[in-house]
Scaffold this motif. Structure first.
Motif, mmCIF file in Angstrom:
data_model
loop_
_atom_site.group_PDB
_atom_site.id
_atom_site.type_symbol
_atom_site.label_atom_id
_atom_site.label_comp_id
_atom_site.label_asym_id
_atom_site.label_seq_id
_atom_site.Cartn_x
_atom_site.Cartn_y
_atom_site.Cartn_z
ATOM 1 N N GLY A 90 35.385 -21.337 -31.540
ATOM 2 C CA GLY A 90 35.545 -20.779 -30.203
ATOM 3 C C GLY A 90 36.144 -21.813 -29.279
ATOM 4 N N ASP A 91 36.421 -21.406 -28.058
ATOM 5 C CA ASP A 91 36.994 -22.342 -27.102
ATOM 6 C C ASP A 91 35.967 -23.394 -26.700
ATOM 7 N N GLY A 92 34.694 -23.022 -26.660
ATOM 8 C CA GLY A 92 33.666 -24.016 -26.380
ATOM 9 C C GLY A 92 33.540 -24.958 -27.564
ATOM 10 N N ASP A 93 33.447 -24.404 -28.729
ATOM 11 C CA ASP A 93 33.273 -25.174 -29.958
ATOM 12 C C ASP A 93 34.447 -26.141 -30.177
ATOM 13 N N CYS A 97 41.180 -20.250 -33.126
ATOM 14 C CA CYS A 97 40.269 -20.378 -31.999
ATOM 15 C C CYS A 97 40.170 -19.029 -31.302
ATOM 16 N N GLU A 98 38.978 -18.462 -31.319
ATOM 17 C CA GLU A 98 38.751 -17.167 -30.667
ATOM 18 C C GLU A 98 38.395 -17.468 -29.205
ATOM 19 N N ASN A 99 39.405 -17.385 -28.363
ATOM 20 C CA ASN A 99 39.367 -17.987 -27.032
ATOM 21 C C ASN A 99 39.028 -16.948 -25.957
ATOM 22 N N ASN A 100 37.805 -17.048 -25.415
ATOM 23 C CA ASN A 100 37.416 -16.095 -24.373
ATOM 24 C C ASN A 100 37.159 -16.766 -23.030
ATOM 25 N N GLY A 101 37.383 -18.090 -22.963
ATOM 26 C CA GLY A 101 37.244 -18.796 -21.683
ATOM 27 C C GLY A 101 35.810 -19.049 -21.261
ATOM 28 N N VAL A 102 34.869 -18.665 -22.083
ATOM 29 C CA VAL A 102 33.459 -18.890 -21.743
ATOM 30 C C VAL A 102 32.655 -19.277 -22.985
ATOM 31 N N TYR A 103 31.460 -19.760 -22.728
ATOM 32 C CA TYR A 103 30.490 -19.932 -23.804
ATOM 33 C C TYR A 103 29.765 -18.601 -23.908
ATOM 34 N N GLY A 104 30.250 -17.742 -24.742
ATOM 35 C CA GLY A 104 29.654 -16.410 -24.816
ATOM 36 C C GLY A 104 28.202 -16.457 -25.259
ATOM 37 N N LEU A 105 27.963 -17.214 -26.307
ATOM 38 C CA LEU A 105 26.623 -17.206 -26.908
ATOM 39 C C LEU A 105 25.554 -17.697 -25.942
HETATM 40 MG MG LIG Z 1 34.113 -18.831 -26.041
#
Ligand SMILES: [Mg+2]
Ligand SMILES: Cc1cc2nc3c(=O)[nH]c(=O)nc-3n(C[C@H](O)[C@H](O)[C@H](O)COP(=O)(O)OP(=O)(O)OC[C@H]3O[C@@H](n4cnc5c(N)ncnc54)[C@H](O)[C@@H]3O)c2cc1C
Ligand SMILES: Cc1ncc(C[n+]2csc(CCOP(=O)(O)OP(=O)(O)O)c2C)c(N)n1
Ligand code: SF4
Ligand code: SF4
Ligand code: SF4
Lengths: 606, 351
Positions: free
Chosen positions: B111-114, B137-145
């Motif tokens: 992810g983007d955070g990872d 990178c599955e990029n959503n701009g946030v720490y989803g989890l």
């Molecule tokens: Mg993310």
């Protein structure tokens, strides 16, 4: 394509393949769920309302619903819809109190039903609670028509017929049983307000071949012979029997023969095995009882010696291609002689109306059949209606029932001064099944079980007595398992475009690749470029619009499992699983569709 | 998430690929992500891509770190190898596995955070070493989890669900990957499978480091007005420079295009990337030009997608280390332990 108008009752009705295919439009998935819930009496009543004879039909129905069943398109075999009906009937307990009450006040109108088969009995059942005085005439001593006289007892015990005929007789029609009507003019003269003719197709076709006169004592017409067996006038047959014909009557003749002493019983058919009219399961049951089916043999002559039948001579037949058409023709091979002691001819049935005078103003067509309207069942004499086998030739019980309902609607409209052509619309309701985030008021987890076989009595016992019912029926556990195979096709996927965010979640989860978001197009072209090609043209494409990108949502209804996963994965609730309930409007609703009769299910508060 | 398993029943016309599998055979367990999560669409695209390139599931090795995105390898290609590393450490675990068993196909999902926060160093080093892998990178701009905090790829000025504005500059992983020498770089959108599936196919058949940044809206925490990673925003600002078809070595080649319209890039394994230009002055084989173009478009607020750069003749980490042709984990004692005479030779040389 135009966006789908899901408010048209036909749209979702067609999705419920079984209900759409059922002539009486029985709400099949609803009763199947009730069976799974062990609510047998409720399941029975849904059937009783729609098809009047659930216990009888659960054993004998021609089941047009099953070839239509969606399950047969997603795996090998359809749901055993018919035999599930029997589970409801066998386990229902007391139901009489759930039936509509007897009319407290007569409405002063008198209706005569001629014949007491399923068509007439349905008319009587629909009209009696409304206050009509219904008179039922039949030449036989008891009601039931061919259900009682023709269908062999090993398929349908008489107690089941008695029970379901009695539910109707409990409304106290005036019965004139044991009285053949030999003049319609006379009945008209009795001043009935309306007359319903439900006299069936009572004449068995005769072959009239050389040798028949001489050997006649051992050559029988199938349906006459079967009714003699039903009435216990006949209780044995020769050891070697030949049954001519490939329909269901032939199957009943051969299986009955096996039970009356026939040891070497053969069915001989003019055409090939696949072209036979008998239902696949009837053929299978006959073969299971050790009855060979010989194909491509056309009877030519009955052979006899000293006035006694010795056998049948057959011409060999085969398919030949002629002008692009396939035709059955003699092959020119030497004739085949098969020896036997008795022959049963089961080569078709005919209508016959010797008792309808031709000078009373009734119009007959070129086949010498009364002209009957296909929607209203009205004849050219406005207060005389037809239905069942007597209307358009031999069909089956469920069609007779469907005709009966329609004719009753017409009679009621006619006698209340309304236009019989204005057919009342069906009663339709839609209700969300959502109970929680991923909880539904139906069991959406699709069973992967294959069709269960109905347990049978072993041949040694079954073939000893024509009255032993050969099918044991599903027990409640098997019934539950089979019921779970139903895909709940009435729980519809309902789409709301304006709240869809086109995230593809439904597309990704759908096990059957039903859903596509794409540019709109013309139907034939669109069908080919969906995620899975939509090649079954009998099934509709559900088109939803209102999407932000201007695309459309196209769902092929064909093999949808109604598993609700699309709705579970939808973040915005653009998909909802809504139960569609359609009930046919029967007589007496005066154009007002029926209200839901079933127990409402709890719905979670929003 | 759903309670019930996806039924194994499937459409009657479902096809098999040349190694005998249907697309459904490449599925994994049922997803536990939020309904509508972009990550699930990326999993569906990976499934489609693996099916289309006739990948035998046991030849795939999936690696991930921590995050909703990093959970997804459980939801595709069930029978493949897999390793779920600690937060941000996926690249080094993948590198280690690749050193030992180079014949597998390596897929890292993060992810983007990872990748851009805790794992930024790991990301950079794996790319600059040229590990032969596909890194998505599955990029959503946030720490989803962890419930929607801004991540390092969140654009300056993008708004959080409750209105807070991101004040920090964004890290653009595509630019980083280009600078660090990645030899196959793409960007796409979870809501555009027509673009994403070929990009993944090309990456899986590429030798060298492939990096794909996939904008993948988080429906729970970052799909509102004011977010620059929402479905609506991405659809509005998506600017594809090209469209691609991937022709695998096994598939017959059919040419039905006008000369000059298409650019064909033949990769190391014989697969052909057939690129149709949408942007006239974009050349996907020119790294520096790509960097310039991306910087320019980023300042205009556009999201450039497509195959952004490819070097079909790339080398990888094993070439650099000059390892033996045999997979290292298959070397036996015989090859690894010097004989007595060899030992004596060494000792002699030191005397
Ligand atoms: Mg993310
Ligand atoms: C051997 C056989 C097996 C069958 N098996 C099945 C099956 O398994 N499933 C199925 O769905 N269908 C079956 N059928 C067909 C089914 O029985 C008929 O389609 C159905 O009964 C027709 O109903 P009906 O109400 O139109 O008439 P019928 O059931 O034929 O009833 C007509 C009644 O009218 C009476 N009648 C006739 N003329 C007069 C008159 N002039 N005066 C007074 N009464 C008169 C007759 O005595 C009879 O009782 C079978 C038919 C046969 C022959
Ligand atoms: C060492 C460590 N630090 C912090 C966390 C808390 N944590 C879990 S997931 C996550 C961020 C994940 O963000 P991203 O990679 O973008 O994944 P997404 O959920 O958005 O797909 C964080 C900070 C952790 N699990 N481990
Ligand atoms: S699966 Fe059930 S609801 Fe669907 S057609 Fe078959 S019996 Fe009817
Ligand atoms: S209910 Fe939805 S997910 Fe299930 S098969 Fe039908 S369209 Fe697909
Ligand atoms: S929190 Fe966001 S990223 Fe995580 S599963 Fe839900 S929608 Fe997807």
């Amino acid at each position: 394509m135009q966006p789908t108008d899901i408010r048209q009752p036909d749209y979702f009705h067609k999705v419920v393949d079984c209900q759409w295919a059922c002539p009486a439009h029985t709400p099949v998935p609803e009763y199947i769920r009730l069976i799974a819930a062990q609510r047998y009496a409720d399941a029975y009543m849904i059937n009783w309302k729609s098809n009047v004879f659930p216990g009888i039909l659960g054993r004998t129905c021609d089941r047009p619903c099953e070839p239509a069943c969606r399950r047969g398109r997603v795996e090998d075999e359809p749901v055993a819809i018919c035999r599930l009906k029997r589970v409801a009937a066998d386990n229902k307990g007391e139901v009489a109190h759930m039936m509509p009450p007897k009319a407290v006040k007569k409405n002063g109108k008198r209706v005569a039903c001629i014949g007491a088969g399923p068509a007439s009995l349905t008319v009587a059942r629909d009209l009696l609670p409304l206050g009509y005085e219904v008179h039922i005439y039949d030449g036989e001593a008891k009601g039931g028509g061919m259900i009682r006289t023709q269908i062999p007892r090993f398929r349908l015990p008489e107690s089941v017929i008695d029970e379901e005929v009695n539910y109707i007789l409990a409304y106290e029609p005036v019965t004139h049983f044991g009285k053949r009507v030999d003049s319609l003019k006379a009945v008209l003269a009795e001043g009935y307000d309306a007359i319903f003719v439900g006299t069936g197709a009572p004449r068995g076709r005769d072959l009239d071949l050389p040798g028949q006169k001489e050997a006649g004592a051992n050559v029988h017409i199938g349906i006459d012979w079967l009714s003699s067996v039903s009435f216990e006038h006949v209780d044995k047959i020769g050891k070697r029997v030949i049954v001519l014909g490939g329909g269901n009557t032939a199957m009943d003749c051969c299986r009955t023969s096996r039970r009356l002493g026939g040891e070497d019983v053969k069915v001989v058919v003019r055409s090939g095995f696949d072209e036979m009219k008998a239902s696949p399961w009837e053929k299978e049951d006959a073969q299971h009882e050790g009855i060979p089916i010989l194909n491509f043999l056309n009877p030519k002559e009955f052979t006899h010696k000293n006035g006694k039948l010795t056998g049948v001579l057959f011409t060999k037949m085969g398919w030949v291609e002629k002008d692009g058409k396939r035709k059955l023709e003699p092959t020119g091979e030497p004739d085949v002689h098969l020896e036997c002691d008795d022959v049963l001819m089961a080569v078709g049935q005919e209508n016959s109306f010797p008792w309808i005078e031709r000078d009373i103003g009734m119009e007959f067509n070129k086949w010498n059949m009364p002209v009957v309207d296909e929607a209203t069942f009205q004849s050219s004499i406005p207060n005389v209606f037809f239905g069942g086998d007597s209307a358009f030739g031999p069909k089956n019980i469920i069609w007779a029932v469907a005709h009966g309902h329609d004719a009753a609607v017409s009679i009621d409209l006619f006698l209340t001064g309304q236009d019989v052509k204005q057919r009342p619309p069906p009663g339709v309701s839609m209700m969300s099944t959502k109970m929680g985030i991923h909880e539904w008021s139906y069991d959406n987890d699709v069973s992967l079980d294959l069709r269960y076989k109905v347990p049978m009595v072993e041949n040694e016992v079954a073939l000893r007595n024509v009255k032993v019912e050969v099918e044991k029926g599903f027990d409640p556990l098997l019934g539950y398992k089979e019921a779970q195979r139903c895909l709940n096709c009435d729980v519809q996927t309902v789409f709301a475009g304006p709240i869809c965010i086109e995230c593809d979640a439904c597309v990704d989860i759908c096990p059957m690749d039903c859903i596509t978001f794409t540019e709109n197009g013309e139907e034939t072209e669109l069908r080919e470029r969906l995620n899975a090609p939509a090649l079954n043209l009998t099934q509709d494409i559900y088109v939803g619009d209102g999407l932000k990108t201007g695309r459309i949502m196209a769902k092929d209804e064909d093999v949808c499992l109604h598993c609700g996963l699309c709705a579970e994965r939808c973040p915005t609730g653009a998909w909802d699983m809504q139960q569609f309930y359609l009930e046919m409007t029967h007589a007496g609703c005066g154009g007002n569709p029926p209200q839901r009769t079933r127990a409402p299910k709890p719905v979670a508060a929003e | 998430m759903t309670y019930i398993a996806k039924p194994s029943l499937h459409h009657p016309s479902l096809e098999r690929n040349s190694v005998g599998f249907t697309r459904r055979d490449y599925e994994g367990r049922i997803s536990t992500l939020c309904a509508g999560c972009g990550h699930d669409s990326i999993s569906a695209s990976i499934i489609q891509a693996c099916f289309e390139i006739d990948l035998e599931p046991h030849r795939l090795a999936k690696f991930s770190g921590i995050g909703c995105s990093s959970k997804t390898p459980d939801y595709f290609v069930g029978p493949a190898h897999g390793f779920n590393a600690v937060h941000g450490r996926m690249p080094s675990v993948l590198t280690g596995a690749n050193i030992a068993a180079k014949d597998l196909i390596y897929l890292g999902v993060s992810g983007d955070g990872d990748s851009a926060s805790i794992g930024l160093g790991q990301f950079c080093h794996a790319v600059r070493r040229g590990v032969n892998m596909t890194y998505i990178c599955e990029n959503n701009g946030v720490y989803g989890l962890t419930k929607g905090q801004f991540s390092a790829t969140s654009d300056k000025g993008s708004k959080a669900k409750k209105g807070a504005e991101n004040k920090d500059s964004a890290i653009d992983l595509v630019m980083l990957a280009l600078q660090l020498g990645a030899t196959y770089v793409g960007r796409s959108f979870s809501g555009d499978k027509h673009q994403l599936v070929p990009l993944i196919k090309g990456a899986l058949s590429h030798k060298g480091t492939s990096f794909i940044d996939v904008i993948s809206p988080c429906v729970a925490f970052n799909n509102h007005v004011g977010s620059t990673k929402s479905f609506d925003y991405v659809r509005e600002h998506n600017e594809a420079v090209n469209r691609m078809d991937v022709i695998t070595p096994r598939a017959p080649i059919t040419a039905d295009y006008k000369a000059g319209e298409l650019k064909e890039v033949v990769q190391h394994d014989g697969s052909i990337l057939r690129l149709r230009k949408l942007e006239d002055d974009y050349d996907a084989t020119d790294r520096n030009a790509a960097l310039g173009y991306l910087a320019r478009k980023a300042s205009e607020g556009e999201i450039v997608t497509g195959l952004l750069y490819v070097d079909p003749d790339a080398s990888d980490l094993h070439d650099g280390l000059n390892t033996v042709s045999c997979q290292l984990n298959k070397l036996t004692d015989q090859e690894l332990i010097p004989s007595l005479s060899a030992l004596e030779k060494i000792n002699d040389s030191l005397r």
